[in-house]
Write a protein that holds these residues in place. Sequence first.
Motif, PDB file in Angstrom:
ATOM      1  N   THR B 161      31.531  70.446 -19.544  1.00 24.25           N
ATOM      2  CA  THR B 161      32.282  71.024 -18.582  1.00 24.25           C
ATOM      3  C   THR B 161      33.832  70.012 -18.625  1.00 24.25           C
ATOM      4  O   THR B 161      34.643  70.684 -18.857  1.00 24.25           O
ATOM      5  CB  THR B 161      31.600  70.871 -17.143  1.00 24.25           C
ATOM      6  N   ILE B 162      33.471  68.831 -18.469  1.00 25.44           N
ATOM      7  CA  ILE B 162      34.728  67.948 -18.556  1.00 25.44           C
ATOM      8  C   ILE B 162      35.388  67.771 -20.211  1.00 25.44           C
ATOM      9  O   ILE B 162      36.259  67.651 -20.370  1.00 25.44           O
ATOM     10  CB  ILE B 162      34.533  66.731 -17.902  1.00 25.44           C
ATOM     11  N   THR B 163      34.209  67.361 -20.887  1.00 22.65           N
ATOM     12  CA  THR B 163      34.746  66.782 -22.156  1.00 22.65           C
ATOM     13  C   THR B 163      35.106  67.766 -23.129  1.00 22.65           C
ATOM     14  O   THR B 163      35.749  67.390 -24.110  1.00 22.65           O
ATOM     15  CB  THR B 163      33.545  66.077 -22.869  1.00 22.65           C
ATOM     16  N   TYR B 164      34.690  69.143 -22.925  1.00 24.07           N
ATOM     17  CA  TYR B 164      35.397  70.410 -23.870  1.00 24.07           C
ATOM     18  C   TYR B 164      36.632  70.764 -22.808  1.00 24.07           C
ATOM     19  O   TYR B 164      37.428  71.138 -23.592  1.00 24.07           O
ATOM     20  CB  TYR B 164      34.139  71.096 -24.081  1.00 24.07           C
ATOM     21  N   GLY B 165      36.187  70.977 -21.685  1.00 19.69           N
ATOM     22  CA  GLY B 165      37.083  71.566 -20.711  1.00 19.69           C
ATOM     23  C   GLY B 165      38.529  71.119 -20.983  1.00 19.69           C
ATOM     24  O   GLY B 165      39.642  71.569 -20.949  1.00 19.69           O
ATOM     25  N   ARG B 166      38.487  69.597 -20.693  1.00 16.48           N
ATOM     26  CA  ARG B 166      39.770  68.956 -20.767  1.00 16.48           C
ATOM     27  C   ARG B 166      40.654  69.226 -22.144  1.00 16.48           C
ATOM     28  O   ARG B 166      41.623  69.768 -22.035  1.00 16.48           O
ATOM     29  CB  ARG B 166      39.737  67.422 -20.531  1.00 16.48           C
ATOM     30  N   PRO B 167      39.904  69.239 -23.285  1.00 18.87           N
ATOM     31  CA  PRO B 167      40.615  69.378 -24.534  1.00 18.87           C
ATOM     32  C   PRO B 167      41.184  70.754 -24.666  1.00 18.87           C
ATOM     33  O   PRO B 167      42.477  71.078 -24.844  1.00 18.87           O
ATOM     34  CB  PRO B 167      39.686  69.129 -25.501  1.00 18.87           C
ATOM     35  N   VAL B 168      40.425  71.731 -24.242  1.00 22.55           N
ATOM     36  CA  VAL B 168      40.946  73.143 -24.533  1.00 22.55           C
ATOM     37  C   VAL B 168      42.165  73.429 -23.533  1.00 22.55           C
ATOM     38  O   VAL B 168      43.143  74.166 -23.770  1.00 22.55           O
ATOM     39  CB  VAL B 168      39.838  74.018 -24.402  1.00 22.55           C
ATOM     40  N   CYS B 169      42.086  72.819 -22.208  1.00 22.34           N
ATOM     41  CA  CYS B 169      42.921  73.178 -21.240  1.00 22.34           C
ATOM     42  C   CYS B 169      44.263  72.453 -21.557  1.00 22.34           C
ATOM     43  O   CYS B 169      45.407  73.006 -21.501  1.00 22.34           O
ATOM     44  CB  CYS B 169      42.551  72.728 -19.816  1.00 22.34           C
ATOM     45  N   ASP B 170      44.207  71.410 -21.992  1.00 24.61           N
ATOM     46  CA  ASP B 170      45.200  70.519 -22.630  1.00 24.61           C
ATOM     47  C   ASP B 170      45.816  71.218 -23.611  1.00 24.61           C
ATOM     48  O   ASP B 170      47.129  71.526 -23.825  1.00 24.61           O
ATOM     49  CB  ASP B 170      44.825  69.372 -22.900  1.00 24.61           C
ATOM     50  N   ALA B 171      45.082  71.702 -24.646  1.00 27.48           N
ATOM     51  CA  ALA B 171      45.645  72.644 -25.842  1.00 27.48           C
ATOM     52  C   ALA B 171      46.433  73.796 -25.324  1.00 27.48           C
ATOM     53  O   ALA B 171      47.509  74.390 -25.819  1.00 27.48           O
ATOM     54  CB  ALA B 171      44.466  72.953 -26.860  1.00 27.48           C
ATOM     55  N   ALA B 172      45.751  74.590 -24.421  1.00 32.72           N
ATOM     56  CA  ALA B 172      46.390  75.910 -23.939  1.00 32.72           C
ATOM     57  C   ALA B 172      47.604  75.357 -23.179  1.00 32.72           C
ATOM     58  O   ALA B 172      48.543  76.207 -23.350  1.00 32.72           O
ATOM     59  CB  ALA B 172      45.316  76.561 -22.915  1.00 32.72           C
ATOM     60  N   GLU B 173      47.656  74.332 -22.519  1.00 31.28           N
ATOM     61  CA  GLU B 173      48.938  73.913 -21.825  1.00 31.28           C
ATOM     62  C   GLU B 173      50.046  73.540 -22.648  1.00 31.28           C
ATOM     63  O   GLU B 173      51.103  73.887 -22.504  1.00 31.28           O
ATOM     64  CB  GLU B 173      48.438  72.891 -20.815  1.00 31.28           C
ATOM     65  N   ASP B 174      49.560  72.894 -23.895  1.00 34.34           N
ATOM     66  CA  ASP B 174      50.410  72.898 -25.047  1.00 34.34           C
ATOM     67  C   ASP B 174      51.123  73.788 -25.459  1.00 34.34           C
ATOM     68  O   ASP B 174      52.348  73.893 -25.684  1.00 34.34           O
ATOM     69  CB  ASP B 174      49.702  71.836 -25.950  1.00 34.34           C
ATOM     70  N   VAL B 175      50.320  74.873 -25.602  1.00 38.39           N
ATOM     71  CA  VAL B 175      50.952  76.156 -26.132  1.00 38.39           C
ATOM     72  C   VAL B 175      51.765  76.705 -24.982  1.00 38.39           C
ATOM     73  O   VAL B 175      52.912  77.181 -25.327  1.00 38.39           O
ATOM     74  CB  VAL B 175      49.712  77.276 -26.423  1.00 38.39           C
ATOM     75  N   PHE B 332      36.847  68.440  -7.346  1.00 34.96           N
ATOM     76  CA  PHE B 332      36.770  66.986  -7.958  1.00 34.96           C
ATOM     77  C   PHE B 332      38.201  66.701  -8.816  1.00 34.96           C
ATOM     78  O   PHE B 332      38.601  67.633  -9.733  1.00 34.96           O
ATOM     79  CB  PHE B 332      35.651  66.909  -8.660  1.00 34.96           C
ATOM     80  N   ASP B 333      38.387  65.680  -8.752  1.00 30.05           N
ATOM     81  CA  ASP B 333      39.821  65.382  -9.746  1.00 30.05           C
ATOM     82  C   ASP B 333      39.237  65.043 -11.187  1.00 30.05           C
ATOM     83  O   ASP B 333      39.124  63.899 -11.407  1.00 30.05           O
ATOM     84  CB  ASP B 333      40.536  64.352  -9.045  1.00 30.05           C
ATOM     85  N   THR B 334      38.793  65.965 -11.765  1.00 32.36           N
ATOM     86  CA  THR B 334      38.169  65.734 -13.123  1.00 32.36           C
ATOM     87  C   THR B 334      39.058  66.120 -14.169  1.00 32.36           C
ATOM     88  O   THR B 334      39.517  65.334 -15.110  1.00 32.36           O
ATOM     89  CB  THR B 334      36.994  66.457 -13.237  1.00 32.36           C
ATOM     90  N   PHE B 335      39.587  67.283 -14.153  1.00 27.06           N
ATOM     91  CA  PHE B 335      40.418  67.876 -15.171  1.00 27.06           C
ATOM     92  C   PHE B 335      41.152  69.277 -14.428  1.00 27.06           C
ATOM     93  O   PHE B 335      40.848  69.371 -13.361  1.00 27.06           O
ATOM     94  CB  PHE B 335      39.720  68.262 -16.402  1.00 27.06           C
ATOM     95  N   GLN B 336      41.695  70.027 -15.276  1.00 28.85           N
ATOM     96  CA  GLN B 336      42.477  71.147 -14.726  1.00 28.85           C
ATOM     97  C   GLN B 336      41.536  72.066 -13.661  1.00 28.85           C
ATOM     98  O   GLN B 336      41.996  72.785 -12.816  1.00 28.85           O
ATOM     99  CB  GLN B 336      43.054  71.933 -15.921  1.00 28.85           C
ATOM    100  N   PHE B 337      40.276  72.262 -14.127  1.00 35.52           N
ATOM    101  CA  PHE B 337      39.386  73.169 -13.509  1.00 35.52           C
ATOM    102  C   PHE B 337      38.659  72.304 -12.217  1.00 35.52           C
ATOM    103  O   PHE B 337      37.751  73.117 -11.710  1.00 35.52           O
ATOM    104  CB  PHE B 337      38.344  73.833 -14.299  1.00 35.52           C
ATOM    105  N   LYS B 338      38.879  71.227 -12.165  1.00 39.29           N
ATOM    106  CA  LYS B 338      38.167  70.396 -10.844  1.00 39.29           C
ATOM    107  C   LYS B 338      36.765  70.372 -10.881  1.00 39.29           C
ATOM    108  O   LYS B 338      36.195  70.601  -9.668  1.00 39.29           O
ATOM    109  CB  LYS B 338      38.708  71.079  -9.566  1.00 39.29           C
ATOM    110  N   ALA B 339      36.054  70.419 -11.857  1.00 36.42           N
ATOM    111  CA  ALA B 339      34.567  70.566 -12.047  1.00 36.42           C
ATOM    112  C   ALA B 339      33.949  69.779 -12.636  1.00 36.42           C
ATOM    113  O   ALA B 339      34.479  68.734 -13.229  1.00 36.42           O
ATOM    114  CB  ALA B 339      34.481  71.909 -12.818  1.00 36.42           C
ATOM    115  N   VAL B 340      32.691  69.492 -12.457  1.00 37.08           N
ATOM    116  CA  VAL B 340      31.808  68.648 -13.172  1.00 37.08           C
ATOM    117  C   VAL B 340      30.486  69.306 -13.460  1.00 37.08           C
ATOM    118  O   VAL B 340      30.143  70.282 -12.922  1.00 37.08           O
ATOM    119  CB  VAL B 340      31.554  67.543 -12.153  1.00 37.08           C
ATOM    120  N   GLY B 341      29.929  68.968 -14.750  1.00 34.06           N
ATOM    121  CA  GLY B 341      28.835  69.844 -15.217  1.00 34.06           C
ATOM    122  C   GLY B 341      27.645  69.514 -14.509  1.00 34.06           C
ATOM    123  O   GLY B 341      27.505  68.300 -13.857  1.00 34.06           O
ATOM    124  N   VAL B 342      26.602  70.074 -14.478  1.00 33.20           N
ATOM    125  CA  VAL B 342      25.277  69.911 -14.018  1.00 33.20           C
ATOM    126  C   VAL B 342      24.049  70.427 -14.790  1.00 33.20           C
ATOM    127  O   VAL B 342      23.088  69.721 -14.533  1.00 33.20           O
ATOM    128  CB  VAL B 342      25.140  70.468 -12.560  1.00 33.20           C
TER     129      VAL B 342
END
Lengths: 790, 383
Positions: B161-175, B332-342
Amino acid sequence: MKHFEYARVASYEEASAILTTTDESRVIAGGTDLLGALKDDILAEYPRQLVDIKRIPEASGISVKDDKLRIGAATTLKDVAESSAVLKYAPILAEAAKTVATPLIRNVGTLGGNICQDVRCWFYRYPHEVGGRLHCARKGGDTCYALQGDNRYHSIFGGMKAHATPCTKKCPAGTDIPAYMEQLRKGNIAGAAAIIMQVNPIPMITSRVCAHFCQDECNRLCNDESVAISNVERSVGDYILEHCDDFYKVPETSTGKSVAIVGSGPSGLAAAFFLRQAGNDVTVYDSKQEAGGMLMYAIPAYRLPKEIVRKLTRALAGMGIKFVCGTQVGKDVEAAKLEKDFDSVYYATGAWKRRVIGLSGEELTTFGLDFLIEVNQWMKGKVGTEVLVTGGGNVAMDVAITAKRLGAKKVTLACVEPRDLMPASKEEVARAEEEGILVMPSWGLSKVVEKDGAVKGMELKRCVSVYDEKGRFSPQYDEGEKIVVNADSIMMAVGQLVDLSFLDEKYKMQLNQRGLIDVSEDSQMTSRPGIFAGGDATIGPATVVQAVAHGHNAARGMNRFLNVPEHVCNGMKKSGETFLTFDPAAAVKKDAARLKELPAAEHNIEREDAFSLTPEQTLEEAGRCLNCGCYAVDPSDTAPTLVALGAIIVTNKREIPASEFFCEKLKADERLQPGEIVTRIDIPIVEGAVMHYDKFRLRDSVDFAIVSVSSLFSAKGGKMQGAKIVLGGVAPIPIHAKEAEGFLIGKEINEENAERAAEIALQGAFPMSCNEYKLVEAKVAIKRAILRVA
Amino acid sequence: MEAGGFDPVETYKKNYIQDGDRFIWRDGRLWKAHTMDFVKAIQAAADKFGWKDAWKGWGKPTWVSEDGKRARGVGCAIIGNADAGEDQNEAYVRVTPDINGGESQVTIIMDVTESGMGQRAALCKMVAEILNVPYERVQLTTPGTGEHNPSAFGLCGSRGTITYGRPVCDAAEDVRRQLFELAVPHLHVPASTMELVDFGVRSKHRPEISVNWKKLVPHDLSITGYGRHMETFGSPSMCIIFLEAEVDLETGKSDVVRILSGTDVGQIIDPAALEMQLHAGIGSSSMDSALFEENIVDPATGRTMTYNMIEYKWRPFNQFPKFDTSILESHFDTFQFKAVGVAEITGAAMAPAVMQAISNAIGAHVSQYPATPNVVLKALGKL
């Protein structure tokens, strides 16, 4: 899966014809059991041909006819579970069918397949590709892995004999060793003795001198030490000797037949016992002054006290056996006369003659057996200060040890065999070395070193191999490697020959290529009708227990010849007891019981070296016997139900009551004859009974029963009028709790009576190390089934 | 807890990791939890389960049948994992305008495997949301084609959730940043006032002015953004299990009659998948490790006896207990989507909760896994 032929047949006749004519053929219907077994390759033998009976028109279907519910063997379990006729007339069977495995299995699995399925034992089913299948007793192997392994799902009523155990198979006399061990565990030493006496009337002797082959393949050897069978047998033998009157009885009836036995060694004595027991008039001839043959004259007293042999012969004489000693057949009495005077004759004359091997200076050596006879007759022979004994068998050991104990300064023993192939038992070799005898394996005889006609020693040459590629004795030597062992006396113990000179020309008897008497294997009869032979005279020098086996076999053969009923020999089958048991608590003991020995300094040639086990030790050692058999449980849900319903299993050949079909033989394969196929199940319609199938298992589907209870009850006014209780999953076969049923009839249905009935049903139970809980589950299930009726 | 007679729920509430708590994680470094606070989630789950009424104390049954032959007990166990931010991953997001028409294809170039938890779908949803395109227009490259995909861990489980979520969100924001920059000459407004809509960029204040991506992206080419996640252990997750077990006191057979799985995952990205992830906690080597699921090695032969699915006891579907969930949705202040995996941790607390429930039901401590009838009968003193 490996390749197999597949035939879809249209009739049972066709199927049966294929099954009868094609080896390794199997029936397949649903295939849910068989295909799994084939995929996992659990059996060493793989079927070559599968015969699919599912398409036989009459194989499937449910009907009601003549007050019977008739279900075709290939009817699927789903159809059985959902059939309105089954639900109406035998709802218990519908319940049972519905608990089988999963809907997927029930859609294809058949009722016939369910009752003929193989066990689910996890050792038996162990997949071949995951480290190799386990060759357990049920597959023809020797052990049941559940005995020492995780047996949480196994039998709580004991095992069943799959076939003879390795100890019994290795015993030439065929003693049912596990059976007598079981009697000992039950505290019945007389019962144990009786089992041994069925095949061996001289256990007090065999236990002391026999090479106990029975211990060589004891299943305990996989983990620790073999059961000390010979030591236990010795205690039983001693008991027999102490209670001679109980075991060597004068026969109650006389057959009016007379038999002569020539030779009073172990074979002659055994034959005499069995023949006399059957009521014949028995006379034993022996050339020596005392009866016993090799037992009396060749085996040293420190191994076999002579008093034991004398007590035995006295006991045999007490049975009415006549001993004529100091009479040599062929010299003092003609063989032909014996044949004339007696209805039958048994020759067990042994192997007493010196074997000449053609060695230079051989005439200067002493025949080891003569030496032993001398010693045993006069106790004080003359032995040189340095002695060389040649030979690697037990006789050689006896000679060497006796020489040493008589005061020889140095005793050396040389034999052609390497240490691991020496014919003497390991214990005897160890005993010899303990006494300070130098054992030199792999040395053959070259020549006697002499000076002025006196022995100075023996030249030995290195033996590089003893047997040829076919396993025949054919020693090869390295002539370049030689050694001289100094000795004043050389004792030759390289085997004895059979002397048949008493058989004169007129008295012809067929001899074999080795010059020994030729006999029939199943009766010991020679080419002359009514004349029998056995022991060393027919096979050359062998063991005491082999001689006993011949004597037993001859007695049976002679009784048959004389039309005298043979004695019953049913050590394998214990009347009224179906199951094998062992003692899980005692079985964990790793070390075998050892005989207490005299200190080496006190060894002499007159007194027995070792003491028998105490009764406590004997019992403890008998507790180490695992009573090897198959301890898996019948996995079928429908089989116990059909027993409870009093169903009839109909095959293409006969009709078999379910109780007989399921409850007498261990495996489905054994329940059916060649070419026989279960075609239908007929269930008598039972009216007015409350019937249920209760299955205890961990998961609500997939799992086989850990315990199942099939019950049929009828009650009136709170009292039980009729009861049928059959347990499944607890024993190799369904258990019909007849005594519990009997108890319940007429009783009020209440908690107390239900509990008591459950106790009674589980009375004979015998949980193993990990499955005591099954006992509780079975009791609770029975209790609940009873209380449900109220 | 048992020795002190403490209510486990109260103990968890007081001792579970909270915002600002410092801890040394297994990498040997000192970390500080931030923004995570699960007290509310623990309490919410306890309330929904009815813990206050059901809990009678250690070794005390919640319910006993009239005939005294069956008893129920409740159990509660908790699991957390700071590994939620483990694994370094990177991703590209590429926007390719259609040759004909005004739409574009969005491709996430990343090495992500899927084992049923819905990870790949969630990542597509995140990118679709950032680029404001229909979900169907986002695709994710096939995993395992090593040389074509950027570096990634493969199957990250609950960490994804975080460790893939952040890279794809960052990449999408970069676009998105690149598109905004390219749109400045067309829209004549600052990038900070732009938004993405209908495969185009438009001014937030003057929605009538917009430009399609096709015009912004050089002819026949595409725009690629890049994002990555650097390992962090500051955002632990939590799953609390409440359950009730019934024990047949005569046979020793136990089973779970109801379960409540409680958590707070931050922002929920896929509600259905989340619910299933909680259900999957029953799973393998989870709850039933306490009841009958076991890898059995025969002590005499050393062989594994559970070599098939008859001997290795997985729960069949017809034996599923009643299952309830309690899910809070903090940010949660984790990445763009404020989530944590479970997902990965939803099974971990099941088995201890079962053991606790069985022990409470029978009033005797059971600690041998699994608590088969044999074990329970021994605990009851019946063997």
